[in-house]
Design a protein around this motif. Structure first.
Motif, PDB file in Angstrom:
ATOM      1  N   HIS A 109       0.854  -1.185   0.000  1.00  0.00           N
ATOM      2  CA  HIS A 109       0.000   0.000   0.000  1.00  0.00           C
ATOM      3  C   HIS A 109       0.890   1.234   0.000  1.00  0.00           C
ATOM      4  CE1 HIS A 109      -3.494   2.449   1.983  1.00  0.00           C
ATOM      5  NE2 HIS A 109      -3.379   2.669   0.675  1.00  0.00           N
ATOM      6  N   LEU A 110       0.811   2.019  -1.066  1.00  0.00           N
ATOM      7  CA  LEU A 110       1.593   3.246  -1.218  1.00  0.00           C
ATOM      8  C   LEU A 110       0.652   4.441  -1.194  1.00  0.00           C
ATOM      9  CD1 LEU A 110       4.313   4.682  -1.888  1.00  0.00           C
ATOM     10  CD2 LEU A 110       3.719   4.389  -4.305  1.00  0.00           C
ATOM     11  N   LYS A 111       0.898   5.364  -0.268  1.00  0.00           N
ATOM     12  CA  LYS A 111       0.114   6.593  -0.191  1.00  0.00           C
ATOM     13  C   LYS A 111       1.065   7.775  -0.226  1.00  0.00           C
ATOM     14  CE  LYS A 111      -3.429   7.034   2.447  1.00  0.00           C
ATOM     15  NZ  LYS A 111      -4.306   7.155   3.637  1.00  0.00           N
ATOM     16  N   ALA A 112       0.655   8.847  -0.913  1.00  0.00           N
ATOM     17  CA  ALA A 112       1.494  10.034  -0.987  1.00  0.00           C
ATOM     18  C   ALA A 112       0.641  11.264  -1.239  1.00  0.00           C
ATOM     19  CB  ALA A 112       2.530   9.892  -2.102  1.00  0.00           C
ATOM     20  N   GLU A 113       1.035  12.358  -0.612  1.00  0.00           N
ATOM     21  CA  GLU A 113       0.455  13.656  -0.905  1.00  0.00           C
ATOM     22  C   GLU A 113       1.223  14.277  -2.066  1.00  0.00           C
ATOM     23  OE1 GLU A 113       0.599  16.009   2.619  1.00  0.00           O
ATOM     24  OE2 GLU A 113      -0.505  14.546   3.824  1.00  0.00           O
ATOM     25  N   LEU A 114       0.526  14.695  -3.103  1.00  0.00           N
ATOM     26  CA  LEU A 114       1.186  15.261  -4.263  1.00  0.00           C
ATOM     27  C   LEU A 114       1.726  16.645  -3.967  1.00  0.00           C
ATOM     28  CD1 LEU A 114      -1.242  14.141  -7.103  1.00  0.00           C
ATOM     29  CD2 LEU A 114       0.891  13.065  -6.369  1.00  0.00           C
ATOM     30  N   PRO A 115       2.787  17.050  -4.681  1.00  0.00           N
ATOM     31  CA  PRO A 115       3.369  18.376  -4.449  1.00  0.00           C
ATOM     32  C   PRO A 115       2.354  19.504  -4.653  1.00  0.00           C
ATOM     33  CG  PRO A 115       4.816  17.026  -5.794  1.00  0.00           C
ATOM     34  CD  PRO A 115       3.523  16.285  -5.690  1.00  0.00           C
ATOM     35  N   GLN A 116       2.622  20.610  -3.986  1.00  0.00           N
ATOM     36  CA  GLN A 116       1.832  21.840  -4.131  1.00  0.00           C
ATOM     37  C   GLN A 116       0.362  21.621  -3.765  1.00  0.00           C
ATOM     38  OE1 GLN A 116       2.589  23.433  -8.069  1.00  0.00           O
ATOM     39  NE2 GLN A 116       4.790  23.097  -7.888  1.00  0.00           N
ATOM     40  N   HIS A 117       0.108  20.647  -2.880  1.00  0.00           N
ATOM     41  CA  HIS A 117      -1.251  20.370  -2.389  1.00  0.00           C
ATOM     42  C   HIS A 117      -2.232  20.061  -3.523  1.00  0.00           C
ATOM     43  CE1 HIS A 117       0.215  21.844   1.437  1.00  0.00           C
ATOM     44  NE2 HIS A 117       0.611  22.955   0.851  1.00  0.00           N
ATOM     45  N   ARG A 118      -1.723  19.402  -4.582  1.00  0.00           N
ATOM     46  CA  ARG A 118      -2.561  19.142  -5.749  1.00  0.00           C
ATOM     47  C   ARG A 118      -3.449  17.920  -5.588  1.00  0.00           C
ATOM     48  NH1 ARG A 118       0.138  19.303 -11.406  1.00  0.00           N
ATOM     49  NH2 ARG A 118      -2.089  19.441 -11.908  1.00  0.00           N
ATOM     50  N   GLY A 119      -3.179  17.076  -4.588  1.00  0.00           N
ATOM     51  CA  GLY A 119      -4.012  15.893  -4.421  1.00  0.00           C
ATOM     52  C   GLY A 119      -3.254  14.774  -3.765  1.00  0.00           C
TER      53      GLY A 119
END
Length: 359
Positions: A150-160
């Protein structure tokens, strides 16, 4: 099914050096390097799948070595991939370092839009289990068994966000054929899970889409220092004939080394010399923020395999600005591949990393 390990040219010498280094490192979760004989060609029974026995000596063992190695000075979990979502094809990277650093990027192959971000966290903000795959940072995490990571990540610049399930299928790639090779002033343990069936969701700019694609997980750890490094070009290449290549062209104080580990669908490993990349590199661009000068296209020539691949990144500048003392930036570039493999036409996808000083 039988699995064959082949070593071409001078790379056999490199493996012998790696074998000698293994006893000094003694880091893997489950390995007895001192009692493992060195072979350049072996055959043996193989159990297909991500935890397969390759039929020749290796210095990493799965799933145990998915976990962290606290004795190692350097270690990371590096995931890159390509997927379809919402009518677009994307490339992405999520790297987690046991030092508490994340690198996250996403590239829209249709538009060329690219965003990236590196963050560093203090020791009380992240964790990495030494007993199982469970790495947690404030903005990204990777956990779970090899057939359902399970890989989770917040995208740069709060894009998603990315929320992905990665299922390892097919054989494991053991870099240099053994999972251990000379690296800078020491040695590196290294393996790849190059075929991860990827599903889940991408939420980008407020829209959520289902994801389908293929990812690649690199695991590397050891006790080297960065003092002798000048720069390297590294490539993770998927070809449409099922071949995958883990390619290095590295410059350090002892000169240039250029080789690839090639993995076939049946588990065969080939360790081969690659012609130096720089003479045929083109489409250079300079980063306006770091001054780094990166190539945008390479011709990869592997004489012993009668193989010639043109690797092209778009856009050229897919730079993560690292702000570390040894390099002002790292180009982590989504790429496409076309050319010939053993004389037959092929296409494919790749990720290309240019690390070090490229000014």
């Amino acid at each position: 099914m039988s699995t064959t390990h082949r070593i071409h040219g001078c790379r056999a010498l490199a493996i012998a050096v790696a074998l000698a280094a293994a006893g000094a490192l003694a880091i893997p979760a489950a390995a007895d390097a001192a009692n493992t004989p060195a072979h350049t060609t072996t055959q043996g029974a193989s159990r297909p799948g991500p935890a397969d026995d390759p039929g020749f000596p290796t210095f990493v063992h799965l799933p145990a070595d998915q976990a962290a190695h606290p004795a190692a000075k350097q270690e990371w979990w590096y995931t890159v991939g390509h997927f379809q979502a919402g009518g677009h094809k994307y490339g992405y990277e999520v790297q987690l370092s046991r030092r508490g650093i994340t690198q996250i990027s996403i590239t829209d192959e249709a538009t060329g839009a690219y965003t990236s971000e590196q963050k560093a966290f203090t020791a009380d903000q992240f964790s990495a289990s030494a007993t199982e795959l469970d790495v947690r940072m404030p903005n990204a995490s990777l956990s779970g068994p090899m057939d359902a990571m399970h890989l989770k990540a917040e995208l740069p610049q709060h894009r998603g966000t990315l929320d992905l399930t990665l299922k390892a299928v097919g054989p494991t790639l053991y870099d240099n054929g053994t999972g251990l090779f000379p690296f800078l002033d020491a040695a590196s343990y290294y393996y790849s899970l190059p075929n991860l069936h990827t599903t889940g969701t991408l939420t980008l700019d407020g829209a959520t889409s289902r994801v389908t694609g293929i990812s690649w997980l690199d695991r590397q750890w050891g006790n080297w220092s960065w003092d002798t490094l000048h720069k390297w070009t590294w490539m993770a290449v998927h070809l449409d004939n099922g071949q995958v290549l883990n390619l290095w062209d590295m410059f350090d104080t002892n000169g240039e080394k250029h080789w690839a580990t090639v993995l076939s669908p049946d588990g065969t490993h080939r360790v081969v010399s690659v012609d130096p990349l720089a003479p045929q590199a083109t489409r250079f661009e300079t980063s306006p923020t770091t001054g780094q000068r990166y190539a945008g296209q390479w011709t990869v020539t592997i004489p012993t395999l009668n193989t010639r691949l043109v690797v092209t990144v778009r856009p050229v500048l897919q730079e993560i600005q690292a702000n570390q003392p040894f390099t002002p930036g790292i180009n982590e570039a989504d790429a496409t591949v076309r050319g010939t493999y053993q004389g037959h036409p092929v296409t494919g996808d790749a990720y290309v990393e240019q690390f070090g000083r490229w000014t």
